[in-house]
Design a protein around this motif. Structure first.
Motif, PDB file in Angstrom:
ATOM      1  N   ALA A  40      16.369  -2.499  -3.178  1.00  8.35           N
ATOM      2  CA  ALA A  40      16.037  -1.868  -1.895  1.00  8.35           C
ATOM      3  C   ALA A  40      16.129  -2.860  -0.739  1.00  8.35           C
ATOM      4  O   ALA A  40      16.320  -2.481   0.408  1.00  8.35           O
ATOM      5  CB  ALA A  40      14.638  -1.261  -1.946  1.00  8.35           C
ATOM      6  N   PHE A  41      15.980  -4.158  -1.061  1.00 12.00           N
ATOM      7  CA  PHE A  41      15.946  -5.159   0.005  1.00 12.00           C
ATOM      8  C   PHE A  41      17.161  -6.092  -0.042  1.00 12.00           C
ATOM      9  O   PHE A  41      17.146  -7.165   0.547  1.00 12.00           O
ATOM     10  CB  PHE A  41      14.673  -6.014  -0.108  1.00 12.00           C
ATOM     11  CG  PHE A  41      13.401  -5.217  -0.167  1.00 12.00           C
ATOM     12  CD1 PHE A  41      13.224  -4.119   0.658  1.00 12.00           C
ATOM     13  CD2 PHE A  41      12.385  -5.549  -1.050  1.00 12.00           C
ATOM     14  CE1 PHE A  41      12.063  -3.369   0.612  1.00 12.00           C
ATOM     15  CE2 PHE A  41      11.216  -4.804  -1.103  1.00 12.00           C
ATOM     16  CZ  PHE A  41      11.053  -3.713  -0.270  1.00 12.00           C
ATOM     17  N   SER A  42      18.194  -5.657  -0.721  1.00  8.94           N
ATOM     18  CA  SER A  42      19.298  -6.584  -0.966  1.00  8.94           C
ATOM     19  C   SER A  42      20.080  -6.918   0.298  1.00  8.94           C
ATOM     20  O   SER A  42      20.799  -7.913   0.331  1.00  8.94           O
ATOM     21  CB  SER A  42      20.228  -6.022  -2.033  1.00  8.94           C
ATOM     22  OG  SER A  42      20.766  -4.811  -1.569  1.00  8.94           O
ATOM     23  N   THR A  43      19.963  -6.095   1.331  1.00 14.16           N
ATOM     24  CA  THR A  43      20.760  -6.370   2.530  1.00 14.16           C
ATOM     25  C   THR A  43      19.920  -6.590   3.794  1.00 14.16           C
ATOM     26  O   THR A  43      20.475  -6.656   4.887  1.00 14.16           O
ATOM     27  CB  THR A  43      21.759  -5.225   2.803  1.00 14.16           C
ATOM     28  OG1 THR A  43      21.010  -4.012   2.938  1.00 14.16           O
ATOM     29  CG2 THR A  43      22.768  -5.085   1.692  1.00 14.16           C
ATOM     30  N   ILE A  44      18.597  -6.680   3.649  1.00 13.48           N
ATOM     31  CA  ILE A  44      17.790  -6.969   4.855  1.00 13.48           C
ATOM     32  C   ILE A  44      18.142  -8.375   5.332  1.00 13.48           C
ATOM     33  O   ILE A  44      18.092  -9.319   4.551  1.00 13.48           O
ATOM     34  CB  ILE A  44      16.273  -6.930   4.567  1.00 13.48           C
ATOM     35  CG1 ILE A  44      15.856  -5.569   4.034  1.00 13.48           C
ATOM     36  CG2 ILE A  44      15.476  -7.292   5.825  1.00 13.48           C
ATOM     37  CD1 ILE A  44      14.365  -5.489   3.745  1.00 13.48           C
ATOM     38  N   PRO A  45      18.507  -8.528   6.607  1.00 14.66           N
ATOM     39  CA  PRO A  45      18.824  -9.875   7.092  1.00 14.66           C
ATOM     40  C   PRO A  45      17.582 -10.776   7.048  1.00 14.66           C
ATOM     41  O   PRO A  45      16.483 -10.331   7.374  1.00 14.66           O
ATOM     42  CB  PRO A  45      19.240  -9.641   8.544  1.00 14.66           C
ATOM     43  CG  PRO A  45      19.457  -8.179   8.680  1.00 14.66           C
ATOM     44  CD  PRO A  45      18.654  -7.502   7.634  1.00 14.66           C
ATOM     45  N   ILE A  46      17.788 -12.006   6.616  1.00 12.05           N
ATOM     46  CA  ILE A  46      16.671 -12.960   6.547  1.00 12.05           C
ATOM     47  C   ILE A  46      17.049 -14.216   7.330  1.00 12.05           C
ATOM     48  O   ILE A  46      18.114 -14.793   7.123  1.00 12.05           O
ATOM     49  CB  ILE A  46      16.374 -13.360   5.076  1.00 12.05           C
ATOM     50  CG1 ILE A  46      16.086 -12.111   4.234  1.00 12.05           C
ATOM     51  CG2 ILE A  46      15.187 -14.343   5.015  1.00 12.05           C
ATOM     52  CD1 ILE A  46      15.872 -12.405   2.748  1.00 12.05           C
ATOM     53  N   ILE A  47      16.169 -14.619   8.230  1.00 12.70           N
ATOM     54  CA  ILE A  47      16.368 -15.881   8.940  1.00 12.70           C
ATOM     55  C   ILE A  47      15.327 -16.869   8.426  1.00 12.70           C
ATOM     56  O   ILE A  47      14.121 -16.594   8.481  1.00 12.70           O
ATOM     57  CB  ILE A  47      16.241 -15.696  10.463  1.00 12.70           C
ATOM     58  CG1 ILE A  47      17.343 -14.746  10.967  1.00 12.70           C
ATOM     59  CG2 ILE A  47      16.340 -17.051  11.181  1.00 12.70           C
ATOM     60  CD1 ILE A  47      17.247 -14.418  12.449  1.00 12.70           C
ATOM     61  N   LEU A  48      15.785 -17.992   7.892  1.00 12.66           N
ATOM     62  CA  LEU A  48      14.884 -19.016   7.357  1.00 12.66           C
ATOM     63  C   LEU A  48      14.788 -20.154   8.356  1.00 12.66           C
ATOM     64  O   LEU A  48      15.797 -20.588   8.908  1.00 12.66           O
ATOM     65  CB  LEU A  48      15.429 -19.529   6.024  1.00 12.66           C
ATOM     66  CG  LEU A  48      15.367 -18.499   4.894  1.00 12.66           C
ATOM     67  CD1 LEU A  48      16.639 -18.536   4.076  1.00 12.66           C
ATOM     68  CD2 LEU A  48      14.149 -18.725   4.023  1.00 12.66           C
ATOM     69  N   ILE A  49      13.583 -20.618   8.568  1.00 13.02           N
ATOM     70  CA  ILE A  49      13.388 -21.722   9.492  1.00 13.02           C
ATOM     71  C   ILE A  49      12.740 -22.874   8.738  1.00 13.02           C
ATOM     72  O   ILE A  49      11.668 -22.716   8.139  1.00 13.02           O
ATOM     73  CB  ILE A  49      12.510 -21.293  10.690  1.00 13.02           C
ATOM     74  CG1 ILE A  49      13.179 -20.094  11.396  1.00 13.02           C
ATOM     75  CG2 ILE A  49      12.323 -22.445  11.656  1.00 13.02           C
ATOM     76  CD1 ILE A  49      12.371 -19.529  12.526  1.00 13.02           C
ATOM     77  N   SER A  50      13.419 -24.019   8.749  1.00  6.74           N
ATOM     78  CA  SER A  50      12.935 -25.148   7.968  1.00  6.74           C
ATOM     79  C   SER A  50      12.592 -26.326   8.881  1.00  6.74           C
ATOM     80  O   SER A  50      13.278 -26.581   9.865  1.00  6.74           O
ATOM     81  CB  SER A  50      14.023 -25.568   6.971  1.00  6.74           C
ATOM     82  OG  SER A  50      13.554 -26.635   6.202  1.00  6.74           O
ATOM     83  N   SER A  51      11.508 -27.031   8.535  1.00  6.86           N
ATOM     84  CA  SER A  51      11.122 -28.153   9.399  1.00  6.86           C
ATOM     85  C   SER A  51      11.817 -29.442   8.972  1.00  6.86           C
ATOM     86  O   SER A  51      12.031 -30.329   9.768  1.00  6.86           O
ATOM     87  CB  SER A  51       9.611 -28.320   9.393  1.00  6.86           C
ATOM     88  OG  SER A  51       9.144 -28.384   8.074  1.00  6.86           O
TER      89      SER A  51
END
Ligand code: MN
Length: 367
Positions: A40-51
């Protein structure tokens, strides 16, 4: 994960996820990987923010698909660009500056929150899915009174208003809205959803306070065109007459139905299945209305079946429902039993067609 699941079960799907990478218990990358494991969540865009960019993080991020990896400190414009890229329907190919600007404008326009007032479950599902697919946010109401309640507590940019609804119909709801605006000086854009068969409907809608109208059965292009006109503040556009009505006599005209649905066969199958459940219930209600000699209710139920069946390309059922609707409107129910029987026969012919459509789609997915 819990928030995501809850919103999904409540039908309010999350459109974009922005997550920190370094977090206690479950870090952002593991979270993203867990999210991707669920279909169900295979195409939700994800933005990752790394320090601090760790070894392997960018490649793990790329493996997720539909994702972007930003390092802190993140500039607002950088985040905004990433969001546009993620939310844009077009592929993030090499873009000219003009294209980017156009997309930014379109993304802003599409952040629009639409109130959809529609009593028919199939129509609701159809309109909501189409609109969300094109980036709009949709809030549902099942009748005019619910619509007014939503307006009282939420900021809404535009209303799609079905005219025929129980409890409070679209005409009454629109009048109430326009009445209240006389004091506030505001004007919310209302696009009326009207049944094509009803002559004079269009004039009545505009007279009651609609800015624009779209005829049912709902077609993607017409609906989006009306919304574009709204965004541009343009006047009511011309409606192409009968451009995609199903071929008369067809039990289930899949081709025509798909044309209206952006070629989305999965959506058609979902709608058809939903329609099959609703249709059986509608017939039961129609029998009850007839037994109670309630011509008004009978008219409304027939109208519902007519519209919903037209949406899935079930032309002959839609026609049988139209005949019953017109008969009920006349108030003379002498021949109603016969028309109801005809409606039932059409539904009985349709149900196996819907079943085989669902099977075909399932096969298509497997192969
Ligand atoms: Mn309705």
């Amino acid at each position: 994960m819990e928030v995501l699941q809850r919103h999904h079960t409540e039908g309010r799907d999350v459109r974009l996820i922005v997550t920190d990478v370094q977090m206690p218990q479950m870090d952002g990358l593991s979270l993203a990987e867990n999210i991707r494991r669920q279909s169900a969540f295979s195409t939700i865009p994800i933005i990752l923010i790394s320090s601090s960019v760790q070894q392997g993080e960018p490649s793990r991020c790329r493996a997720l698909g539909h994702s972007a990896y930003l390092s802190k400190p993140v500039q607002p414009s950088e985040l905004f660009d990433a969001m546009l890229d993620m939310l844009s329907i077009k592929k993030p190919a090499a873009q000219t500056k003009a294209m980017r600007t156009a997309e930014a404008t379109s993304a802003r326009k599409r952040a629009m929150k639409i109130l959809l007032a529609e009593d028919n479950a199939v129509n609701r599902k159809l309109a909501k899915t189409l609109l969300e697919k094109h980036g709009y946010t949709v809030v549902n109401a099942e009748n005019g009174r619910e619509a007014l309640e939503v307006l009282g507590r939420e900021q809404i940019d535009l209303i799609l208003m079905d005219m025929q609804m129980p409890v409070m119909d679209g005409f009454e709801a629109m009048r109430a809205i326009r009445e209240s605006e006389r004091d506030s000086g505001k004007h919310i854009r209302i696009v009326a959803l009207t049944a094509h068969a009803m002559k004079g409907d269009r004039a009545r809608c505009l007279e009651a306070g609609a800015d624009d109208y779209v005829t049912k059965p709902i077609r993607t292009t017409e609906l989006l065109a009306a919304l574009d006109r709204s965004e541009a503040g343009a006047p009511v556009g011309e409606v192409a007459a009968g451009s995609a009505s199903a071929a008369p006599g067809a039990i289930l005209d899949v081709q025509r139905a798909l044309q209206r649905l952006d070629g989305d066969s999965e959506l058609l199958e979902e709608l058809a299945t939903l329609f099959a459940d609703e249709g059986v219930k509608n017939i039961r209600d129609i029998h009850e209305a007839f037994a109670a000699a309630d011509a008004k209710l009978l008219e409304r139920l027939a109208h519902t079946v007519k519209g919903a069946s037209a949406n899935i390309g079930a032309a002959s059922l839609s026609h049988a429902a139209l005949v019953l609707e017109e008969l009920a409107r006349s108030g003379d129910l002498t021949n109603a039993a016969e028309k109801i029987a005809a409606l039932e026969r059409e539904l009985a012919r349709l149900l196996p067609a819907i079943k085989s459509l669902a099977r075909k789609t399932a096969d298509g997915v497997r192969s």
